[in-house]
Design an enzyme around this catalytic site. Structure first.
Site, PDB file in Angstrom:
ATOM      1  N   SER A 143       0.831  -1.214   0.000  1.00 55.55           N
ATOM      2  CA  SER A 143       0.000   0.000   0.000  1.00 55.55           C
ATOM      3  C   SER A 143       0.859   1.256   0.000  1.00 55.55           C
ATOM      4  CB  SER A 143      -0.940   0.016   1.206  1.00 55.55           C
ATOM      5  OG  SER A 143      -0.250   0.357   2.392  1.00 55.55           O
ATOM      6  N   TYR A 153      -3.780  -4.796  -6.248  1.00 55.14           N
ATOM      7  CA  TYR A 153      -3.781  -5.098  -4.805  1.00 55.14           C
ATOM      8  C   TYR A 153      -3.263  -3.901  -4.006  1.00 55.14           C
ATOM      9  CZ  TYR A 153      -2.200  -7.540  -0.518  1.00 55.14           C
ATOM     10  OH  TYR A 153      -1.974  -7.941   0.780  1.00 55.14           O
ATOM     11  N   LYS A 157      -5.235  -1.595  -1.175  1.00 54.33           N
ATOM     12  CA  LYS A 157      -4.803  -1.522   0.224  1.00 54.33           C
ATOM     13  C   LYS A 157      -4.458  -0.074   0.604  1.00 54.33           C
ATOM     14  CE  LYS A 157      -4.806  -5.960   1.538  1.00 54.33           C
ATOM     15  NZ  LYS A 157      -5.615  -6.489   2.637  1.00 54.33           N
TER      16      LYS A 157
END
Ligand SMILES: NC(=O)c1ccc[n+]([C@@H]2O[C@H](COP(=O)([O-])OP(=O)(O)OC[C@H]3O[C@@H](n4cnc5c(N)ncnc54)[C@H](OP(=O)(O)O)[C@@H]3O)[C@@H](O)[C@H]2O)c1
Length: 237
Positions: A143, A153, A157
Site C-alpha cells: 500500500s 492489490y 490496500k
C-alpha cells in the site's frame, strides 16, 4: 445469565492470519463470528479451536452484500468489541501490470479489499460504538511501496489505509487501525510468488502478538507495522 465475554468478527478466518487470530481469541474465551468462502474448511477450522468461546461460522464472500448483512446480523445487540477485516484477494495471478490490468478484475479486487471492509464498518458501526470497539483492517507494504505488478492489490490496500484513517477521524471513540502484518508463509504469499520457496517467511501465528498488543494497549488510531509493534515489545529482533 448475561454473556460477559468480548465478541469479534473476523473475515477470512479459515486459514492464514485470520485463522491464527481466531484460534488465539477463542482460547481466551472470546465469542467469534467468522467467515470464509469455503464453508467446509471454515467449519473444520472452527471445530479445531481449543477455547470455550462460541464460534459462529457464516460461509460466504465478503464482496456479497447479502452475506455481509447476514454476518453483521449474527452480532448481538450488546455490542461488538472487535472487527478484523482480514479477507483479501491478490486479484489475477500472475499479477498483471497496470497497463494491461483488466478493469473488471481491478474493480473486483477493490470490491473485496476496500469496499467490503468499509461496508462492514458501516454495518457494524453502532454495535462497535456500544462497546467502544476496535477495527483492524489488514494492510500491506504494497500500500506504500510501488512494486511493479502490485498495482491492483496495492492501490486497494492504499485506499483501505486512507479510509481507515478517515473513519478513525470521524469516530474518535473507536480505535481504528490499518495493520501491515509483513510477509507471512500463507496461501496468499505463495500465490503471489508461484513456484518460489517461501519457507523463509515467518508463519502467520507470529503476527498474532502484534494484534493482541493493539487490543491490549489501544494506541492512537493509525497505521501500524506488526514488525515495529513486536520489536517495541521485545518479541522480535
Ligand atoms: N501473507 C502475506 O505475506 C501478507 C502480507 C501483507 C499483507 N497480508 C494481508 O494479510 C491478510 C491475511 O492474509 P493471509 O496471507 O493470511 O491470507 P490467506 O492465508 O490466503 O487466507 C485468506 C483467508 O481469507 C478468506 N477469503 C479470501 N477471499 C475471501 C472473500 N472474498 N470472502 C471471504 N473470505 C475470503 C480465505 O478463505 P476462502 O478462500 O475459503 O474464502 C482465507 O480464510 C490479508 O488481508 C492480506 O492482504 C498478507
Amino acid at each position: 445469565m448475561e454473556d460477559e465475554m468480548p465478541t469479534a468478527v473476523i473475515t477470512g478466518a479459515s486459514k492464514g492470519l485470520g485463522f491464527e487470530l481466531a484460534r488465539e481469541l477463542s482460547a481466551r474465551g472470546w465469542d467469534l463470528v467468522l467467515d470464509a468462502r469455503d464453508g467446509a474448511v471454515l467449519e473444520r477450522a472452527a471445530r479445531s479451536f481449543p477455547g470455550t468461546g462460541r464460534a459462529t461460522v457464516i460461509p460466504g464472500d465478503v464482496a456479497d452484500p447479502a452475506h455481509r448483512a447476514e454476518l453483521a446480523a449474527a452480532v448481538g445487540q450488546e455490542g461488538l468489541d472487535l472487527l478484523v477485516n482480514n479477507a483479501s484477494t491478490l486479484g489475477p495471478t500472475p499479477m498483471p501490470g497496470l497497463a494491461d490490468y483488466p478493469l473488471d478484475r481491478f474493480e473486483s479486487v477493490f470490491r473485496v479489499n476496500t469496499f467490503a471492509p468499509l461496508a462492514f464498518m458501516q454495518l457494524l458501526r453502532e454495535k462497535l460504538s456500544r462497546a467502544e470497539g476496535v477495527v483492524v483492517n489488514l494492510s500491506s507494504d504494497a500500500s506504500v511501496e510501488a512494486y511493479a505488478g502490485w498495482g491492483g492489490y496495492g492501490a486497494s490496500k492504499a485506499a483501505l489505509d486512507h479510509l481507515s484513517a478517515i473513519f478513525a477521524a470521524e469516530h474518535p471513540a473507536l480505535s481504528v487501525y490499518a495493520l501491515d502484518p509483513g510477509d507471512m508463509r500463507t496461501a496468499m504469499q505463495q500465490d503471489a510468488f508461484p513456484g518460489e520457496d517461501i519457507s523463509d517467511r515467518p508463519p502467520p501465528a507470529t503476527v498474532v502478538p502484534a494484534l493482541l498488543q493493539l487490543l491490549e494497549q489501544l494506541p492512537p488510531s493509525g497505521r501500524y507495522r506488526a514488525s515495529e509493534l513486536l520489536a517495541a515489545a521485545g518479541t522480535l529482533g
